[in-house]
Enzyme design. Structure first.
Site, PDB file in Angstrom:
ATOM      1  N   GLU A   1      -2.104 -15.721 -17.199  1.00  0.00           N
ATOM      2  CA  GLU A   1      -1.284 -15.286 -16.148  1.00  0.00           C
ATOM      3  C   GLU A   1      -0.325 -16.838 -15.481  1.00  0.00           C
ATOM      4  O   GLU A   1       0.349 -16.242 -14.921  1.00  0.00           O
ATOM      5  CB  GLU A   1      -2.129 -14.681 -14.936  1.00  0.00           C
ATOM      6  CG  GLU A   1      -3.287 -15.236 -14.735  1.00  0.00           C
ATOM      7  CD  GLU A   1      -3.928 -14.944 -13.473  1.00  0.00           C
ATOM      8  OE1 GLU A   1      -3.106 -13.446 -12.921  1.00  0.00           O
ATOM      9  OE2 GLU A   1      -4.911 -14.768 -13.190  1.00  0.00           O
TER      10      GLU A   1
ATOM     11  N   CYS B   1      -3.281  -6.331 -18.146  1.00  0.00           N
ATOM     12  CA  CYS B   1      -2.941  -5.548 -17.345  1.00  0.00           C
ATOM     13  C   CYS B   1      -2.425  -5.403 -16.454  1.00  0.00           C
ATOM     14  O   CYS B   1      -2.484  -4.739 -14.481  1.00  0.00           O
ATOM     15  CB  CYS B   1      -4.123  -5.998 -15.923  1.00  0.00           C
ATOM     16  SG  CYS B   1      -4.694  -7.632 -16.056  1.00  0.00           S
TER      17      CYS B   1
ATOM     18  N   HIS C   1       0.927  -1.152   0.301  1.00  0.00           N
ATOM     19  CA  HIS C   1       0.049  -0.360   0.105  1.00  0.00           C
ATOM     20  C   HIS C   1       0.887   1.512  -0.235  1.00  0.00           C
ATOM     21  O   HIS C   1       0.581   1.923  -0.609  1.00  0.00           O
ATOM     22  CB  HIS C   1      -0.985   0.118   1.516  1.00  0.00           C
ATOM     23  CG  HIS C   1      -2.183  -0.640   1.165  1.00  0.00           C
ATOM     24  ND1 HIS C   1      -2.838  -0.621   2.008  1.00  0.00           N
ATOM     25  CD2 HIS C   1      -2.892  -0.700   0.063  1.00  0.00           C
ATOM     26  CE1 HIS C   1      -4.771  -0.714   1.559  1.00  0.00           C
ATOM     27  NE2 HIS C   1      -4.466  -1.086   0.327  1.00  0.00           N
TER      28      HIS C   1
ATOM     29  N   ASP D   1       2.021 -12.371 -12.293  1.00  0.00           N
ATOM     30  CA  ASP D   1       2.189 -13.897 -12.495  1.00  0.00           C
ATOM     31  C   ASP D   1       2.506 -14.035 -13.079  1.00  0.00           C
ATOM     32  O   ASP D   1       2.828 -15.871 -12.723  1.00  0.00           O
ATOM     33  CB  ASP D   1       0.586 -14.168 -11.540  1.00  0.00           C
ATOM     34  CG  ASP D   1      -0.415 -14.073 -10.448  1.00  0.00           C
ATOM     35  OD1 ASP D   1       0.859 -14.275  -9.808  1.00  0.00           O
ATOM     36  OD2 ASP D   1      -1.269 -14.298 -10.403  1.00  0.00           O
TER      37      ASP D   1
END
Length: 582
Positions: free
Chosen positions: A440, A511, A195, A464
């Site tokens: 992925e 993405c 974060h 991933d």
């Protein structure tokens, strides 16, 4: 003599300033027995600490500038929600009463239990949410120990122009110190998906993480230079080095300032190739930031946070409300919603695991689409909510971690069943809603041509894909140096997927973080990528690269990079690709 320390650059930019070493003095937590007559007093002491922590966070939120990005307050709100969750405000109370232990020890036991859950998650993005648990628990512990509010939480301006040196930072720390004018931060721990680092990128604060024992080498108020792109921190720089970095700092500021002119421009290469730039999101509040960044829609809307920090999965109406807020906020621009990508050890029902078996390696276990299909009732609830939300705007559905055709067909079959249910209930939805799959894992990339025949679009999740291909954990300090988007195996898998989409006339987007890194933009364009999805703050910089690129003038041997394993040669090829384009 100049000393150079190397870490992981997680937020670009050059900063020059004096060090402010931040020590979080954590109290020593020990267990002791509470007399029976004092149990309720101990409970009250704990609940008072919870309330004080809540007031501190609200005060921090009130000091956030009105023009700060929407995701800034969302980090604070996440901590406030955790304080209101029974896992932190009820279970420790039960422990105090049942074990007759002190509040600090009860809180520590619950903290350890929660951290164990997060540590076993396979998704590195979700695993870093354990940091939020630690940040909130540490705040409560400091209050229970009667420690004063930390210096950096007092807005007296003493931090202006400083570079923060710390073991780690909370999102709240970062927000407060940015408001006080810090110019960068360097930490011993942290990852690219925490974060705090996401927030640093959002706020434009140069940042480096993973500089082991940095506080041993730096003295308080010592002049420092930080390069958030290369991950280099310099101590004791000579006059020539300082002059060089001053020039780079001015150039970087001018570069960032110049990006605003691209906001209103179409995304198109100099030779006329149109490219779509989308944004990644996880909260309805992200829509404001996305719209201001000039995104053409949302290429990845994560739904996991609807399921976390709660006793039971969200009901259909709650999900419908969240999805509807997002799609209406995007004003008819497309929104791609990924079905929940939870891991095997994520609890959503009061502490009982969704999967009761012991998982030795959750990254290879019951997660993402596997978990969706193993929990059909919960999956159908989400599918119904997404379908119903499609009546209010352009929505696409994306299934994560597809590895077999059987998984894809099962997921599509459940979706069709949900459509039939809604038809019988006379509920509106988009009957032609597009369905896609995430690529992925290596198996899905190798079989992309097969999957492309069964979907409306594909989306490459590079985070991933890189980890599974190279067998590394990118937030593990011991092996994250091996995380390499330019590894020939990774590039070949990406190229195979793009070619599969081209062969079957199926859109392919990307993405993962690679899509938002301007160093790779031209390479990806040359490979055939036309749809990029990224953090909103990366959009204008990627757009600039695209708009200043002439595809016809890229080096004819661009794709040779897929056959290159020598690091020096890789760097030279990438430099050539990113050279001036006319």
């Amino acid at each position: 003599m100049t000393l150079e320390l190397q870490g992981i650059g997680v937020s670009r930019g050059i900063a020059m300033g004096r060090a402010h070493i931040l020590f979080h003095n954590q109290p020593d937590v020990r267990e002791y027995l509470i007399p029976a007559f004092a149990i309720e007093q101990e409970v009250d002491r704990f609940l008072d600490a919870i309330d004080q922590a809540r007031q501190q966070l609200k005060s921090i939120r009130n000091h956030i500038p009105a023009n700060a990005p929407a995701d800034v307050t969302s980090f604070i709100d996440t901590h406030l929600l955790m304080l209101n969750d029974s896992s932190l405000n009820k279970i420790p109370v039960d422990m105090i009463r049942q074990r007759r232990c002190n509040a600090e020890w009860a809180l520590q036991l619950q903290r350890d239990a929660l951290i164990n859950v997060f540590n076993e998650m396979d998704d590195p993005y979700l695993r870093t949410r354990r940091d939020d648990v630690d940040h909130v628990v540490n705040r409560i512990h400091r209050i229970l120990a009667d420690q004063e509010v930390a210096d950096h939480e007092i807005p007296d301006g003493r931090l202006k122009g400083h570079i923060i040196i710390a073991e780690d930072l909370t999102p709240a720390d970062t927000v407060l110190m940015q408001h006080q004018g810090i110019v960068a931060f360097v930490t011993e721990h942290g990852g690219a998906t925490s974060h705090t680092t996401i927030l640093a990128r959002s706020l434009g604060i140069p940042a480096i993480v993973g500089v082991e024992s940095v506080r041993r080498y730096v003295q308080d108020n010592e002049p420092l230079i930080v390069d958030g792109e290369t991950g280099v921190m310099l101590l004791g720089a000579d006059e020539r080095t300082q002059y060089e970095y001053e020039g780079r700092l001015i150039a970087f500021r001018e570069h960032i300032s110049s990006l605003s002119r691209y906001k209103s421009q179409p995304t198109k290469t100099r030779d006329g190739k149109s490219v779509t730039l989308l944004a990644n999101a996880e909260l309805p509040e992200d829509v404001t930031t996305i719209s201001s960044a000039g995104a053409q829609g949302i290429g990845l809307y994560r739904t996991e946070f609807l399921y976390m920090n709660r006793l039971s999965p969200p009901e259909e109406e709650e999900q419908l409300s969240a999805y509807r807020d997002v799609v209406e906020g995007m004003n008819n621009q497309p929104v791609t919603i990924r079905t929940f990508d939870l891991g095997a050890d994520k609890t959503v029902d009061g502490g009982r695991n969704l999967n009761q078996t012991v998982v030795t390696n959750p990254a290879l276990g019951m997660r993402a689409i596997r978990l969706c299909l193993s929990q059909p009732a919960m999956f159908r609830t989400q599918l119904r909510a997404i379908l119903r939300a499609s009546a209010f705007g352009k929505i696409k559905i994306m299934f994560p971690m597809i590895s077999t055709m059987n998984e894809l067909l099962q997921a599509k079959n459940l979706l069709e069943q949900c459509k039939q249910e809604l038809d019988k209930e006379h509920l509106e939805y988009d009957h032609h809603i597009e369905v896609g799959a995430m690529i992925e894992i290596p198996a899905s990339a190798v079989c992309a041509e097969i999957f492309a025949q069964q979907v409306d679009f594909l989306s490459i999740g590079t985070n991933d894909l890189i980890q599974y291909t190279l067998a590394i954990d990118r937030i593990d300090d011991h092996v994250n140096y091996l995380y390499d988007p330019l590894h020939p195996a990774v590039l070949r898998l990406i190229y195979m997927t793009l070619q599969a989409g081209k062969l079957h006339n199926v859109d392919v987007s990307m993405c993962g973080e690679m899509a938002g890194d301007p160093r790779y933009t031209r390479l990806l364009l040359a490979m055939g990528l036309e749809n990029f999805s990224m953090h909103p703050n990366a959009i204008l910089e990627v757009k600039q690269v695209i708009n200043e690129t002439n595809l016809n003038e890229l080096p004819v041997n661009t794709l040779d990079i897929m056959n290159t394993s020598d690091q020096l040669e890789l760097d030279l090829l990438l430099e050539k690709i990113n050279g001036p384009s006319h």
